[in-house]
Design a protein around this motif. Structure first.
Motif, PDB file in Angstrom:
ATOM      1  N   THR A 161       0.846  -1.198   0.000  1.00  0.00           N
ATOM      2  CA  THR A 161       0.000   0.000   0.000  1.00  0.00           C
ATOM      3  C   THR A 161       0.877   1.242   0.000  1.00  0.00           C
ATOM      4  O   THR A 161       1.573   1.525   0.975  1.00  0.00           O
ATOM      5  N   GLU A 162       0.857   1.965  -1.124  1.00  0.00           N
ATOM      6  CA  GLU A 162       1.606   3.211  -1.189  1.00  0.00           C
ATOM      7  C   GLU A 162       0.845   4.313  -0.453  1.00  0.00           C
ATOM      8  O   GLU A 162      -0.394   4.296  -0.399  1.00  0.00           O
ATOM      9  N   ILE A 163       1.588   5.275   0.082  1.00  0.00           N
ATOM     10  CA  ILE A 163       0.992   6.309   0.933  1.00  0.00           C
ATOM     11  C   ILE A 163       1.315   7.691   0.371  1.00  0.00           C
ATOM     12  O   ILE A 163       2.453   7.970  -0.008  1.00  0.00           O
ATOM     13  N   SER A 164       0.294   8.527   0.322  1.00  0.00           N
ATOM     14  CA  SER A 164       0.483   9.946   0.043  1.00  0.00           C
ATOM     15  C   SER A 164       0.205  10.677   1.353  1.00  0.00           C
ATOM     16  O   SER A 164      -0.930  10.719   1.822  1.00  0.00           O
ATOM     17  N   LEU A 165       1.240  11.221   1.964  1.00  0.00           N
ATOM     18  CA  LEU A 165       1.161  11.793   3.306  1.00  0.00           C
ATOM     19  C   LEU A 165       1.076  13.316   3.239  1.00  0.00           C
ATOM     20  O   LEU A 165       1.866  13.970   2.544  1.00  0.00           O
ATOM     21  N   THR A 166       0.100  13.891   3.956  1.00  0.00           N
ATOM     22  CA  THR A 166      -0.044  15.345   4.018  1.00  0.00           C
ATOM     23  C   THR A 166      -0.050  15.784   5.476  1.00  0.00           C
ATOM     24  O   THR A 166      -0.803  15.233   6.291  1.00  0.00           O
ATOM     25  N   LEU A 167       0.781  16.767   5.793  1.00  0.00           N
ATOM     26  CA  LEU A 167       0.903  17.296   7.150  1.00  0.00           C
ATOM     27  C   LEU A 167       0.133  18.607   7.232  1.00  0.00           C
ATOM     28  O   LEU A 167       0.388  19.533   6.450  1.00  0.00           O
ATOM     29  N   PHE A 168      -0.778  18.690   8.188  1.00  0.00           N
ATOM     30  CA  PHE A 168      -1.628  19.877   8.311  1.00  0.00           C
ATOM     31  C   PHE A 168      -1.418  20.550   9.658  1.00  0.00           C
ATOM     32  O   PHE A 168      -1.409  19.891  10.700  1.00  0.00           O
ATOM     33  N   ASP A 169      -1.229  21.860   9.626  1.00  0.00           N
ATOM     34  CA  ASP A 169      -1.099  22.631  10.865  1.00  0.00           C
ATOM     35  C   ASP A 169      -1.321  24.108  10.546  1.00  0.00           C
ATOM     36  O   ASP A 169      -1.602  24.477   9.406  1.00  0.00           O
ATOM     37  N   GLN A 170      -1.184  24.941  11.568  1.00  0.00           N
ATOM     38  CA  GLN A 170      -1.395  26.370  11.402  1.00  0.00           C
ATOM     39  C   GLN A 170      -0.306  26.986  10.523  1.00  0.00           C
ATOM     40  O   GLN A 170       0.802  26.458  10.409  1.00  0.00           O
ATOM     41  N   GLU A 171      -0.636  28.116   9.920  1.00  0.00           N
ATOM     42  CA  GLU A 171       0.276  28.760   8.979  1.00  0.00           C
ATOM     43  C   GLU A 171       1.592  29.169   9.635  1.00  0.00           C
ATOM     44  O   GLU A 171       2.654  29.109   9.001  1.00  0.00           O
ATOM     45  N   GLN A 172       1.551  29.551  10.903  1.00  0.00           N
ATOM     46  CA  GLN A 172       2.778  29.983  11.574  1.00  0.00           C
ATOM     47  C   GLN A 172       3.762  28.835  11.822  1.00  0.00           C
ATOM     48  O   GLN A 172       4.910  29.074  12.201  1.00  0.00           O
ATOM     49  N   ARG A 173       3.338  27.610  11.589  1.00  0.00           N
ATOM     50  CA  ARG A 173       4.230  26.463  11.765  1.00  0.00           C
ATOM     51  C   ARG A 173       4.724  25.926  10.417  1.00  0.00           C
ATOM     52  O   ARG A 173       5.198  24.788  10.328  1.00  0.00           O
ATOM     53  N   GLU A 174       4.645  26.756   9.391  1.00  0.00           N
ATOM     54  CA  GLU A 174       5.028  26.307   8.050  1.00  0.00           C
ATOM     55  C   GLU A 174       6.488  25.884   7.979  1.00  0.00           C
ATOM     56  O   GLU A 174       6.830  24.878   7.338  1.00  0.00           O
ATOM     57  N   ASP A 175       7.375  26.638   8.610  1.00  0.00           N
ATOM     58  CA  ASP A 175       8.793  26.282   8.580  1.00  0.00           C
ATOM     59  C   ASP A 175       9.040  24.913   9.210  1.00  0.00           C
ATOM     60  O   ASP A 175       9.850  24.126   8.710  1.00  0.00           O
ATOM     61  N   CYS A 176       8.344  24.663  10.302  1.00  0.00           N
ATOM     62  CA  CYS A 176       8.470  23.351  10.960  1.00  0.00           C
ATOM     63  C   CYS A 176       7.987  22.240  10.037  1.00  0.00           C
ATOM     64  O   CYS A 176       8.620  21.188   9.916  1.00  0.00           O
ATOM     65  N   VAL A 191       7.234   2.698   0.505  1.00  0.00           N
ATOM     66  CA  VAL A 191       5.769   2.826   0.429  1.00  0.00           C
ATOM     67  C   VAL A 191       5.328   4.288   0.326  1.00  0.00           C
ATOM     68  O   VAL A 191       4.131   4.558   0.199  1.00  0.00           O
ATOM     69  N   LEU A 192       6.270   5.223   0.362  1.00  0.00           N
ATOM     70  CA  LEU A 192       5.913   6.640   0.298  1.00  0.00           C
ATOM     71  C   LEU A 192       5.859   7.110  -1.152  1.00  0.00           C
ATOM     72  O   LEU A 192       6.862   7.101  -1.856  1.00  0.00           O
ATOM     73  N   ARG A 193       4.667   7.509  -1.608  1.00  0.00           N
ATOM     74  CA  ARG A 193       4.534   8.069  -2.956  1.00  0.00           C
ATOM     75  C   ARG A 193       4.836   9.570  -2.936  1.00  0.00           C
ATOM     76  O   ARG A 193       5.642  10.056  -3.727  1.00  0.00           O
ATOM     77  N   THR A 194       4.163  10.310  -2.060  1.00  0.00           N
ATOM     78  CA  THR A 194       4.396  11.750  -1.952  1.00  0.00           C
ATOM     79  C   THR A 194       4.255  12.172  -0.496  1.00  0.00           C
ATOM     80  O   THR A 194       3.568  11.525   0.290  1.00  0.00           O
ATOM     81  N   VAL A 195       4.902  13.279  -0.149  1.00  0.00           N
ATOM     82  CA  VAL A 195       4.719  13.892   1.165  1.00  0.00           C
ATOM     83  C   VAL A 195       4.657  15.400   0.952  1.00  0.00           C
ATOM     84  O   VAL A 195       5.448  15.968   0.192  1.00  0.00           O
ATOM     85  N   SER A 196       3.703  16.054   1.584  1.00  0.00           N
ATOM     86  CA  SER A 196       3.531  17.493   1.426  1.00  0.00           C
ATOM     87  C   SER A 196       2.936  18.049   2.710  1.00  0.00           C
ATOM     88  O   SER A 196       2.622  17.302   3.644  1.00  0.00           O
ATOM     89  N   PHE A 197       2.793  19.368   2.757  1.00  0.00           N
ATOM     90  CA  PHE A 197       2.162  19.977   3.921  1.00  0.00           C
ATOM     91  C   PHE A 197       1.065  20.919   3.459  1.00  0.00           C
ATOM     92  O   PHE A 197       1.033  21.361   2.300  1.00  0.00           O
ATOM     93  N   CYS A 198       0.159  21.251   4.361  1.00  0.00           N
ATOM     94  CA  CYS A 198      -0.978  22.123   4.060  1.00  0.00           C
ATOM     95  C   CYS A 198      -1.210  23.051   5.249  1.00  0.00           C
ATOM     96  O   CYS A 198      -1.266  22.589   6.394  1.00  0.00           O
ATOM     97  N   THR A 199      -1.323  24.335   4.965  1.00  0.00           N
ATOM     98  CA  THR A 199      -1.658  25.309   6.004  1.00  0.00           C
ATOM     99  C   THR A 199      -2.911  26.098   5.633  1.00  0.00           C
ATOM    100  O   THR A 199      -3.302  27.005   6.358  1.00  0.00           O
ATOM    101  N   THR A 200      -3.525  25.748   4.506  1.00  0.00           N
ATOM    102  CA  THR A 200      -4.748  26.409   4.055  1.00  0.00           C
ATOM    103  C   THR A 200      -5.956  25.646   4.581  1.00  0.00           C
ATOM    104  O   THR A 200      -6.165  24.488   4.204  1.00  0.00           O
ATOM    105  N   VAL A 201      -6.730  26.282   5.433  1.00  0.00           N
ATOM    106  CA  VAL A 201      -7.808  25.587   6.132  1.00  0.00           C
ATOM    107  C   VAL A 201      -8.814  24.974   5.170  1.00  0.00           C
ATOM    108  O   VAL A 201      -9.216  23.810   5.327  1.00  0.00           O
TER     109      VAL A 201
END
Length: 501
Positions: A161-176, A191-201
């Motif tokens: 099972t491949e995984i597309s991982l998205t990390l979500f948190d507040q905009e002020q934690r974007e650098d982290c 198993v990691l296809r993509t990893v990204s982050f999201c700060t847009t609610v």
């Protein structure tokens, strides 16, 4: 060896005529090979323009035919369209085509139908092999860094099972979040296809199939327990709305952490009613703490201890039930075959230790949050997810926070930790276990705080009034099994009160 590529619009009659001629040549000439490409009429112009640009050709009509120079390498040799291919076949092979216009149109129609069916099959296959969409909310918290390697190990969802991982948190934690994304990429997990982050609610949880809710990373000061409880509502309301709006309809939501886990799970169910049955709270962390304390006492490893049940509020007033607890591979005078176990209560003769030191140790761990940091929290979440997808070990009892439906006389409408087993992608509450009923007094202690938490959070109660413990609750029990005596540990467990803000 001559290899020709024939490409054209799927509904082009001249492509159909060239295709039939090429099929005849391939069938009758030992060193003649063809490769066919069809494009939807709407995509033809862009496609042929891109091919010609890459190969520095000048051709726009359908079909386009070129020869692959297998023996020389480099780009192919453009032959042209249908007329050029027909001349080539007549000149080099003495073969021509007598296909009628009517037959050309029939084959063109069949080609278009076949092309459409093939595209639908490709889309279906793409859906089958698409990666699992996993989102982690409050991903800037410490536990996330410990959780990600476990999720990408292949043991939680499976190596296939491949995984597309998205990390979500507040905009002020974007650098982290950027730093965590880079470290995750460095893992080079198969198993990691993509990893990204999201700060847009508004984009949170898009197409999510698994959502992991961690403790909120807010740094706002809270001055009272009541304000702390009420502060959970806005975020849970927002998450509930976003999950209902953006996530996959079969999304699995797992709530972890060390602060108000039951309450957060209850609120999420309230604000995301369509997927409420797929929201659970992790209780394996508290269960792991209890097993570790027992293991140190019994001079064994915590992995050898099974079936410790956590009742009630996972991060609050809970009850550690040892009546079904077993220890395997225990060094004693009695040896048994593989799978042989002893009852934990039968091996701990110091009942005062159970009712005093054991309880006090767990109280300290719970109230201070010690030993429930990143490693334990991450492992508890990952293990619960693994059980959810692949089933829990046969015959083993697992503690899990789920919405009460009146089992064990627990009031409906509150999330309560109770014994379950995982199977077939879901869980089943183990209501058929013998001798695990809770006394009315114990049940009242466990449910009182949970009910008040919900009422205060929703504004139906102004102040939180902790239920006073009975002084008798500090008296040791004799066998740990006598429910009628209403003593601490009389139903084989100990009540652990904690409150962390």
């Amino acid at each position: 060896m001559a290899k020709f590529v024939i490409a054209g619009k799927a509904n082009c009659p001249y492509y159909a005529k060239a295709e039939l001629l090429a099929d005849y040549l391939q069938k009758n000439l030992p060193d003649f090979r063809i490769f066919k490409i069809t494009q939807h009429p709407d995509k033809w112009e862009d496609w042929v323009e891109d091919v010609c640009e890459r190969n520095m050709w000048d051709h726009r009509t359908s079909p386009i035919i070129w020869r692959e120079l297998l023996d020389r390498g480099g780009r192919g040799l453009l032959l042209g369209g249908y007329n050029e291919f027909l001349e080539h076949a007549q000149l080099y092979y003495g073969v021509t085509s007598n296909m009628t216009t009517e037959l050309m149109m029939v084959i063109a129609k069949e080609n278009m139908q076949t092309h459409t069916e093939q595209q639908l099959d490709k889309e279906t296959m793409k859906d089958l092999i698409s990666p699992l969409q996993v989102w982690i909310a409050s991903a800037g918290t410490y536990v996330c860094c410990h959780l990600i390697p476990l999720l990408l190990s292949g043991e939680v969802f499976g190596m296939h099972t491949e995984i597309s991982l998205t990390l979500f948190d507040q905009e002020q934690r974007e650098d982290c979040l950027r730093s965590i994304v880079m470290e995750t990429q460095d893992l080079a997990s198969p198993v990691l296809r993509t990893v990204s982050f999201c700060t847009t609610v508004k984009e949170a949880f898009l197409q999510a199939q698994v959502i992991i809710i961690l403790d909120d990373s807010t740094e706002e000061e809270v001055y009272s327990l009541e304000s702390c409880l009420r502060s959970r509502v806005p975020l849970c309301r927002l998450y509930g709305y976003l999950i209902e709006k953006n996530a996959h309809k079969s999304v699995k939501v797992i709530v972890g952490g060390k602060n108000f886990v039951n309450l957060k799970t209850t609120l999420l169910m309230q604000y995301a009613p369509n997927i409420a049955s797929n929201i659970i709270a992790v209780a394996l962390g508290v269960e792991g703490q209890a097993k570790a304390v027992l293991a140190r006492k019994m001079k064994t490893t915590s992995a050898n201890i099974k079936d410790v049940i956590i009742w009630g509020n996972i991060t609050g007033n809970n009850y550690v039930d040892l009546r079904k607890a077993k220890v395997y591979n225990y060094e004693s005078a009695v040896k048994g075959p593989p799978g042989h176990y002893h009852s934990v209560l039968s091996l701990i003769f110091d009942r005062e230790w159970i009712t005093k030191e054991f309880v006090q140790t767990l109280k300290i761990l719970s109230s201070t949050g010690k030993q429930f940091g990143g490693i334990l929290a991450a492992h508890s979440i990952a293990t619960t997810l693994k059980y959810w997808y692949h089933g829990s070990p046969p015959g083993e009892i697992v503690s899990l926070g789920v919405m009460s439906e009146g089992q064990f006389d627990i009031p409906e409408g509150i999330v309560f930790s109770m014994p379950v087993k995982f199977e077939n992608g879901t869980w089943v509450v183990l209501t058929d276990l013998e001798d695990i009923s809770l006394s009315e007094k114990t049940l009242s202690r466990l449910t009182g705080d949970l009910i008040q938490e919900k009422l205060v959070a929703c504004g139906d109660l102004l102040t939180f009034q902790p239920i006073e413990e009975d002084p008798k609750d500090n008296e040791p029990s004799n066998t740990g099994m006598n429910e009628e005596k209403e003593q601490p540990g009389s139903d084989g467990g100990e009540c652990i009160r904690q409150r962390t803000i």
